[in-house]
Design a protein around this motif. Structure first.
Motif, PDB file in Angstrom:
ATOM      1  N   ALA A 122       0.930  -1.210   0.017  1.00 45.40           N
ATOM      2  CA  ALA A 122       0.080   0.059  -0.051  1.00 45.40           C
ATOM      3  C   ALA A 122       0.956   1.286   0.165  1.00 45.40           C
ATOM      4  N   ARG A 123       0.391   2.328  -0.847  1.00 40.71           N
ATOM      5  CA  ARG A 123       1.113   3.566  -0.803  1.00 40.71           C
ATOM      6  C   ARG A 123       0.849   4.391   0.489  1.00 40.71           C
ATOM      7  N   THR A 124       1.631   5.163   0.633  1.00 37.56           N
ATOM      8  CA  THR A 124       1.513   6.240   1.669  1.00 37.56           C
ATOM      9  C   THR A 124       1.902   7.471   1.162  1.00 37.56           C
ATOM     10  N   LEU A 125       1.488   8.340   2.085  1.00 43.33           N
ATOM     11  CA  LEU A 125       1.808   9.875   1.269  1.00 43.33           C
ATOM     12  C   LEU A 125       2.879  10.724   2.167  1.00 43.33           C
ATOM     13  N   GLY A 126       3.365  10.285   3.285  1.00 45.91           N
ATOM     14  CA  GLY A 126       4.455  10.964   3.896  1.00 45.91           C
ATOM     15  C   GLY A 126       4.002  12.273   4.538  1.00 45.91           C
ATOM     16  N   LEU A 127       2.821  12.187   5.110  1.00 44.76           N
ATOM     17  CA  LEU A 127       2.325  13.566   5.570  1.00 44.76           C
ATOM     18  C   LEU A 127       2.645  13.781   7.096  1.00 44.76           C
ATOM     19  N   PRO A 128       2.587  14.992   7.807  1.00 47.81           N
ATOM     20  CA  PRO A 128       2.884  14.888   9.153  1.00 47.81           C
ATOM     21  C   PRO A 128       1.564  14.064   9.801  1.00 47.81           C
ATOM     22  N   GLY A 129       2.071  13.359  10.889  1.00 49.81           N
ATOM     23  CA  GLY A 129       1.363  12.538  11.642  1.00 49.81           C
ATOM     24  C   GLY A 129       0.914  11.423  11.245  1.00 49.81           C
TER      25      GLY A 129
END
Ligand code: NAP
Length: 319
Positions: A122-129
């Motif tokens: 699964a891809r992730t977004l690298g966002l804060p939190g």
């Protein structure tokens, strides 16, 4: 097999235990290749995380993804497939038999032929939190974690079939499901779109991308989203859980640069035949287009048949 080079050489190793790898194992085992399946990071692959699979031929009422995978696994076992719960970290293609290095193990595995069915993650977004809340209110598996959100509000990110499937599934538990999608049209198939759009618990937030997972005291309390039209402000969607359904990335790190890839990082092959002798490729690790259980199974079958032919031609398989 120990690192100093003694021990058994496998005829056929399959990397990955999703639909492609297990189907390859069924065929390889029936072809008397005595396959060894290295199950990988997510045993059973993506399908084992799916609730109901409605489009796998032969199941007019649908089939639970985990059950389907478990059945194929037992079917392959019945013909002599062996399984190893480990992760391949590196494959040395510089000598034959090829050498597979496993995570946390001194041992290596040598094999004459290799079927790569390592799938995609699964891809992730690298966002804060994101890092902090992963597995604690932020997930990419609605089937695994949906039940934790009974009578709560959840956000699903994405506009493909997975996002629609997850959103619909989550309405079984959640009081409200908010789909955040970066465009104003969905990528999902028409039937999934219709089901999601007609579900009164699902609200769509068009032309929005998440920019932060909001959390406090170890709990998610919202997602900050921004418009994709160059707007300056952002808004908060309050929720208790967030599910990413934004596609996948192929698991190819273990192969270094030994195998060619396309622009999106998926392995490329001639059908299922790679550029290396005795190496065959099946399933989502080489497919960013179809990504269906049935196509993965089909290429798994083809890869095993090619492996059998190749071993025979090399004189490595007794007639
Ligand atoms: P997908 O079709 O690639 O869709 C991914 C979605 O996430 C797209 O809507 C995409 O937006 C969005 N996205 C990607 N990167 C993003 C980012 N950085 N920020 C925000 N949004 C982002 O992936 P999928 O839904 O996992 O499906 C994969 C394959 O499996 C497809 O072939 C699908 O048909 C199949 N599948 C089928 C079923 C079923 O038949 N029941 C169920 C699940 C999956 P854009 O649309 O703007 O690109």
């Amino acid at each position: 097999m120990t690192a100093d080079g003694h021990g058994r050489v496998e005829l056929c190793v399959v990397i990955g235990s999703g639909c492609a790898g297990l189907t390859a194992a069924v065929y390889a085992a029936r072809g008397r290749l005595q396959p060894l399946v290295i199950e990988g990071m997510e045993p059973g692959g993506q399908l084992s995380l799916t609730s109901v699979v409605e489009n796998f031929p032969g199941f007019p009422d649908g089939v639970n993804g985990f059950d389907l995978i478990d059945n194929i696994k037992r079917q392959a076992e019945r013909f002599g497939t062996r399984y190893r719960q480990s992760v391949v970290t590196r494959v040395d293609f510089s000598e034959r038999p090829y050498v597979l290095h496993l995570q946390d193990e001194d041992e290596v595995i040598r094999t004459q032929s290799l079927i790569i069915a390592a799938g995609a993650r699964a891809r992730t977004l690298g966002l804060p939190g994101e890092k902090e809340m992963w597995g604690h209110g932020l997930s990419s598996c609605a089937t695994c974690d949906g039940a934790f959100f009974r009578d709560q509000r959840v956000v699903v990110v994405g506009g493909g079939d997975s996002a629609m499937e997850d959103a619909i599934y989550l309405t079984k538990f959640a009081s409200e499901v908010h789909v955040v999608h970066r465009r104003d049209t969905l990528r999902a198939s028409k039937i999934m779109q219709e089901r999601a759009r007609s579900n009164p618990k699902i609200t769509f937030h068009w032309n929005r991308v998440p920019v932060e997972i909001l959390h406090q005291a170890g709990r998610v309390h919202g997602v900050r989203v921004k418009g994709t039209g160059g707007e300056t402000g952002s808004e908060k969607i309050s929720c208790d859980g967030v599910f990413y359904a934004i596609g996948h990335e192929p698991n190819t790190g273990m192969f270094g640069d030994a195998l060619p890839k396309d622009a999106q990082g998926y392995l490329t092959a001639h059908g299922v035949v790679s550029n290396l002798p005795g190496v065959f490729i099946a399933g989502d690790v080489a497919d960013h287009h179809y990504q269906q259980a049935i196509t993965a199974a089909g290429t798994g079958c083809a890869a095993a048949m090619e492996a059998e032919d190749w071993l025979q031609a090399e004189g490595l398989l007794q007639a």
